[in-house]
Every structure is written in structure tokens, then in C-alpha cells.
Scaffold this motif. Structure first.
Motif, PDB file in Angstrom:
ATOM      1  N   ASP A   1       0.816  -1.216   0.000  1.00  0.00           N
ATOM      2  CA  ASP A   1       0.000   0.000   0.000  1.00  0.00           C
ATOM      3  C   ASP A   1       0.850   1.265   0.000  1.00  0.00           C
ATOM      4  N   SER A   2       2.178   1.128   0.033  1.00  0.00           N
ATOM      5  CA  SER A   2       3.069   2.298   0.081  1.00  0.00           C
ATOM      6  C   SER A   2       3.994   2.320  -1.126  1.00  0.00           C
ATOM      7  N   VAL A   3       3.383   2.297  -2.315  1.00  0.00           N
ATOM      8  CA  VAL A   3       4.155   2.283  -3.563  1.00  0.00           C
ATOM      9  C   VAL A   3       4.938   3.585  -3.730  1.00  0.00           C
ATOM     10  N   ASP A   4       4.273   4.722  -3.445  1.00  0.00           N
ATOM     11  CA  ASP A   4       4.939   6.027  -3.505  1.00  0.00           C
ATOM     12  C   ASP A   4       5.602   6.277  -2.148  1.00  0.00           C
ATOM     13  N   ARG A   5       6.892   6.027  -2.072  1.00  0.00           N
ATOM     14  CA  ARG A   5       7.603   6.069  -0.796  1.00  0.00           C
ATOM     15  C   ARG A   5       7.542   7.439  -0.138  1.00  0.00           C
ATOM     16  N   ASP A   6       7.766   8.500  -0.897  1.00  0.00           N
ATOM     17  CA  ASP A   6       7.771   9.848  -0.308  1.00  0.00           C
ATOM     18  C   ASP A   6       6.413  10.194   0.298  1.00  0.00           C
ATOM     19  N   THR A   7       5.345   9.871  -0.436  1.00  0.00           N
ATOM     20  CA  THR A   7       3.998  10.157   0.058  1.00  0.00           C
ATOM     21  C   THR A   7       3.705   9.351   1.319  1.00  0.00           C
ATOM     22  N   SER A   8       4.081   8.069   1.307  1.00  0.00           N
ATOM     23  CA  SER A   8       3.852   7.213   2.482  1.00  0.00           C
ATOM     24  C   SER A   8       4.614   7.730   3.693  1.00  0.00           C
ATOM     25  N   ASN A   9       5.868   8.114   3.488  1.00  0.00           N
ATOM     26  CA  ASN A   9       6.671   8.628   4.599  1.00  0.00           C
ATOM     27  C   ASN A   9       6.039   9.876   5.215  1.00  0.00           C
ATOM     28  N   LYS A  10       5.521  10.758   4.363  1.00  0.00           N
ATOM     29  CA  LYS A  10       4.889  11.984   4.865  1.00  0.00           C
ATOM     30  C   LYS A  10       3.609  11.672   5.630  1.00  0.00           C
ATOM     31  N   LYS A  11       2.820  10.725   5.121  1.00  0.00           N
ATOM     32  CA  LYS A  11       1.575  10.342   5.802  1.00  0.00           C
ATOM     33  C   LYS A  11       1.854   9.716   7.165  1.00  0.00           C
ATOM     34  N   VAL A  12       2.841   8.834   7.207  1.00  0.00           N
ATOM     35  CA  VAL A  12       3.175   8.169   8.472  1.00  0.00           C
ATOM     36  C   VAL A  12       3.758   9.175   9.462  1.00  0.00           C
ATOM     37  N   SER A  13       4.573  10.108   8.964  1.00  0.00           N
ATOM     38  CA  SER A  13       5.127  11.158   9.825  1.00  0.00           C
ATOM     39  C   SER A  13       4.006  11.962  10.473  1.00  0.00           C
ATOM     40  N   GLN A  14       3.000  12.329   9.683  1.00  0.00           N
ATOM     41  CA  GLN A  14       1.872  13.102  10.213  1.00  0.00           C
ATOM     42  C   GLN A  14       1.054  12.283  11.202  1.00  0.00           C
ATOM     43  N   GLU A  15       0.932  10.969  10.936  1.00  0.00           N
ATOM     44  CA  GLU A  15       0.184  10.096  11.836  1.00  0.00           C
ATOM     45  C   GLU A  15       0.821  10.023  13.217  1.00  0.00           C
ATOM     46  N   MET A  16       2.148  10.176  13.288  1.00  0.00           N
ATOM     47  CA  MET A  16       2.808  10.183  14.592  1.00  0.00           C
ATOM     48  C   MET A  16       2.210  11.269  15.488  1.00  0.00           C
ATOM     49  N   PHE A  17       1.901  12.433  14.923  1.00  0.00           N
ATOM     50  CA  PHE A  17       1.371  13.561  15.690  1.00  0.00           C
ATOM     51  C   PHE A  17      -0.156  13.532  15.766  1.00  0.00           C
ATOM     52  N   ASP A  18      -0.811  13.136  14.669  1.00  0.00           N
ATOM     53  CA  ASP A  18      -2.279  13.069  14.677  1.00  0.00           C
ATOM     54  C   ASP A  18      -2.778  12.032  15.677  1.00  0.00           C
ATOM     55  N   SER A  19      -2.065  10.906  15.760  1.00  0.00           N
ATOM     56  CA  SER A  19      -2.543   9.804  16.596  1.00  0.00           C
ATOM     57  C   SER A  19      -2.531  10.152  18.079  1.00  0.00           C
ATOM     58  N   ILE A  20      -1.552  10.926  18.524  1.00  0.00           N
ATOM     59  CA  ILE A  20      -1.487  11.228  19.952  1.00  0.00           C
ATOM     60  C   ILE A  20      -2.602  12.204  20.339  1.00  0.00           C
ATOM     61  N   ILE A  21      -2.954  13.120  19.452  1.00  0.00           N
ATOM     62  CA  ILE A  21      -4.112  13.991  19.693  1.00  0.00           C
ATOM     63  C   ILE A  21      -5.373  13.143  19.790  1.00  0.00           C
ATOM     64  N   ARG A  22      -5.507  12.198  18.861  1.00  0.00           N
ATOM     65  CA  ARG A  22      -6.679  11.310  18.833  1.00  0.00           C
ATOM     66  C   ARG A  22      -6.800  10.528  20.149  1.00  0.00           C
ATOM     67  N   GLU A  23      -5.683  10.004  20.627  1.00  0.00           N
ATOM     68  CA  GLU A  23      -5.697   9.206  21.851  1.00  0.00           C
ATOM     69  C   GLU A  23      -6.104  10.059  23.060  1.00  0.00           C
ATOM     70  N   VAL A  24      -5.587  11.268  23.147  1.00  0.00           N
ATOM     71  CA  VAL A  24      -5.917  12.145  24.278  1.00  0.00           C
ATOM     72  C   VAL A  24      -7.405  12.488  24.270  1.00  0.00           C
ATOM     73  N   VAL A  25      -7.928  12.814  23.109  1.00  0.00           N
ATOM     74  CA  VAL A  25      -9.351  13.154  22.990  1.00  0.00           C
ATOM     75  C   VAL A  25     -10.221  11.961  23.390  1.00  0.00           C
ATOM     76  N   GLU A  26      -9.870  10.770  22.911  1.00  0.00           N
ATOM     77  CA  GLU A  26     -10.683   9.584  23.178  1.00  0.00           C
ATOM     78  C   GLU A  26     -10.591   9.112  24.624  1.00  0.00           C
ATOM     79  N   GLU A  27      -9.413   9.251  25.248  1.00  0.00           N
ATOM     80  CA  GLU A  27      -9.232   8.720  26.604  1.00  0.00           C
ATOM     81  C   GLU A  27      -9.548   9.725  27.710  1.00  0.00           C
ATOM     82  N   ILE A  28      -9.390  11.013  27.414  1.00  0.00           N
ATOM     83  CA  ILE A  28      -9.613  12.038  28.431  1.00  0.00           C
ATOM     84  C   ILE A  28     -10.961  12.730  28.240  1.00  0.00           C
TER      85      ILE A  28
END
Length: 294
Positions: free
Chosen positions: A176-203
Motif C-alpha cells: 500500500d506504500s508504492v509512492d515512498r515519499d507520500t507514504s513517509n509523509k503520511k506516516v510522519s503526520q500520523e505520529m502527531f495526529d494519533s497522539i491527539i486522537r488518543e488524548v481526545v478519546e481517553e480524556i
């Protein structure tokens, strides 16, 4: 660095000044996936342990996770820029393999004698978790007491957190990550998006009450060699208002109580945290010390 039954912790990466999303990138590649263990019986135990767990709890889901395999600091040879940047090296793993390696009764047998961390853990699943040190407007830090029904460390104190999720950025496999640059950018953003998501859901706090997270490092607990990325987040709400919101948090079932702790109170609570979260507190203290030095 020993905690209460959690096996202590070790820093894998420390960023006391805090890094913004523009300073943290990801290199997502199949070469950072787990390498099967040459001991066939040990390798086969992964499926056996998973089957045992499924029989006890048929609702278990074998979801994909990002696997931590190291990091690279980037430095410039000239003096035109003095901004630290880091790339996280991530592969792909799954919950089933995590249960069968890191959480196996024989987890230490999967380790390789080596001073090099990625080499030492090359046969372990090592999914990258995340945790947030959330500071309220009245200068308290939010801490949860885990429910007795959770799989890992029931009843322990923890910071809110979970995992960055491959499926959130459309990744189920490396195909699912044929375009390496695009995948790297998406995963990089997920590192920060996911922690916001977790705080909202748990707190239960609204997204707009949270400032942008800053990355402060990765702590690994000695027990099970489990790595967790930690972030510092400021919240514009007071702790008493957050307590009310917590009562209706989406994932409130994962914990039994929300504490708003001072730094001194955190000192005593940290020894009752899993090692990786005790390490998260230590990373936060390094950040506080760096701010004082400035």
C-alpha cells in the motif's frame, strides 16, 4: 531506572527541547520489519500463544502496527541552520506477533546479545506505542489509572496514549506504500495526529483545547523491550473542567480514574507506572530542566 514490577526503562531517543512535526520525519520501509527467529520451535510459539489467547478471548483483533527499528539524527555541515531533525525508522508488524514475542513468557529468547538496540530486538515485534504528557492551564499533568480489565499493567498509572495506526493512513501492508515519499509523509503526520486522537478519546477533552504536540523522545521499558514515543501537549482547560469531560470520554472504559497531578505528586506516581511510561515522565523532566536552563 527501576519501577514497580515494570522492569525499569531505557531512553532510546531524548529530545529535551521538543521537536515539532517539521523536525520529525519517518522512513517507512520493509527492511525495518521484524526478522523471523532461526529457532523454528520458538518462531512457531507465536501462533500457539495467539491461538491460546483467541480461545480465551475470541474478540481479539490482529491489527497492523508500526514497528520501531531505530532513528537517525540529521546534522548540517554548515552553520546556516541549527535546528535538530530526526528520522524514525519504521517497519510494519501486527498485534499477533507482539503478543507472541514481546509479551511471550519466553520474550527474552527472542533477543540477540548486542549493544546495538535494533540488532538486539530484530526478532521482536516492537510495535511503537505513544503517550502524552498533557499539561492543563492550571499547571497540572493528567494521569490515568488503568482498568483491571486491560491486557497490560492493569491498575497501573499511565499517561494517555495508545499507538499510531497504519490503517489511519491507508496502510495494511507494504504494497500500500508504492509512492515512498507520500507514504513517509503520511506516516510522519500520523505520529502527531494519533497522539491527539488518543488524548481526545481517553480524556474527553475537545480537539480545539489542545495545542500542537511536541515530540520529546522514545522510552523503552526493560520488561518486554516495549518502545513508546512521548509527546508534550498543553491543554487550555483547567483540571476541574477536564474531570467533568472525562466522565463521558469515548475510551473511558480503559481507565478507572483521572488524576491531575503536580510535579511532586508525579514523582511518587511514576514508580507505579509501566517502565516505558516511567521513562516518559523522565523525558518530561528533561524537557522541564531544559526550559529552566534557557
Amino acid at each position: 531506572m527501576d519501577g514497580d514490577g515494570s522492569g525499569g526503562f531505557r531512553f532510546l531517543l531524548s529530545c529535551p527541547t521538543g521537536l515539532s512535526p517539521s523536525q520529525v520525519s519517518v522512513i517507512f520501509d520493509e527492511s525495518y520489519d521484524r526478522i523471523p527467529h532461526p529457532d523454528v520451535d520458538l518462531e512457531n510459539s507465536i501462533a500457539e500463544i495467539w491461538d491460546q489467547r483467541l480461545r480465551r478471548n475470541p474478540s481479539l483483533y490482529n491489527g497492523e502496527k508500526f514497528r520501531y527499528a531505530g532513528h537517525i539524527w540529521h546534522t548540517r555541515s554548515d552553520a546556516s541552520e541549527n535546528v535538530p531533525r530526526v528520522s524514525l525508522l519504521l517497519g510494519l508488524t501486527e498485534y499477533r506477533t507482539f503478543i507472541g514475542t514481546n509479551l511471550s513468557p519466553s520474550w527474552e529468547k527472542f533477543l540477540v546479545p548486542s549493544e546495538d538496540e535494533p540488532t538486539r530486538c530484530k526478532h521482536s515485534s516492537n510495535p511503537l506505542g505513544n503517550g502524552a504528557v498533557v499539561e492543563t492551564s492550571d499547571m497540572k499533568i493528567l494521569v490515568l489509572r488503568r482498568s483491571n480489565n486491560v491486557g497490560e499493567f492493569p491498575g497501573h498509572f499511565v499517561f494517555p496514549g495508545g499507538h499510531p495506526e497504519p490503517h489511519e493512513v491507508g496502510i495494511r501492508s507494504h504494497k500500500d506504500s508504492v509512492d515512498r515519499d507520500t507514504s513517509n509523509k503520511k506516516v510522519s503526520q500520523e505520529m502527531f495526529d494519533s497522539i491527539i486522537r488518543e488524548v481526545v478519546e481517553e480524556i474527553g477533552v475537545p480537539v480545539n483545547s489542545l495545542k500542537d504536540p511536541v515530540f520529546i523522545g522514545i522510552s523503552r521499558r526493560e520488561l518486554n523491550v516495549r518502545p513508546t514515543a512521548f509527546f508534550f501537549i498543553k491543554c487550555s482547560l483547567q483540571s476541574k473542567d477536564i474531570q467533568e469531560l472525562y466522565c463521558s470520554a469515548q475510551d473511558g472504559f480503559e481507565s478507572t480514574h483521572l488524576y491531575a497531578a503536580s510535579l511532586d505528586e508525579l514523582e511518587s506516581m511514576a514508580h507505579k507506572m509501566p517502565g516505558c511510561h516511567e521513562g516518559g515522565f523522565a523525558l518530561y523532566k528533561l524537557m522541564v530542566d531544559a526550559m529552566v536552563d534557557d
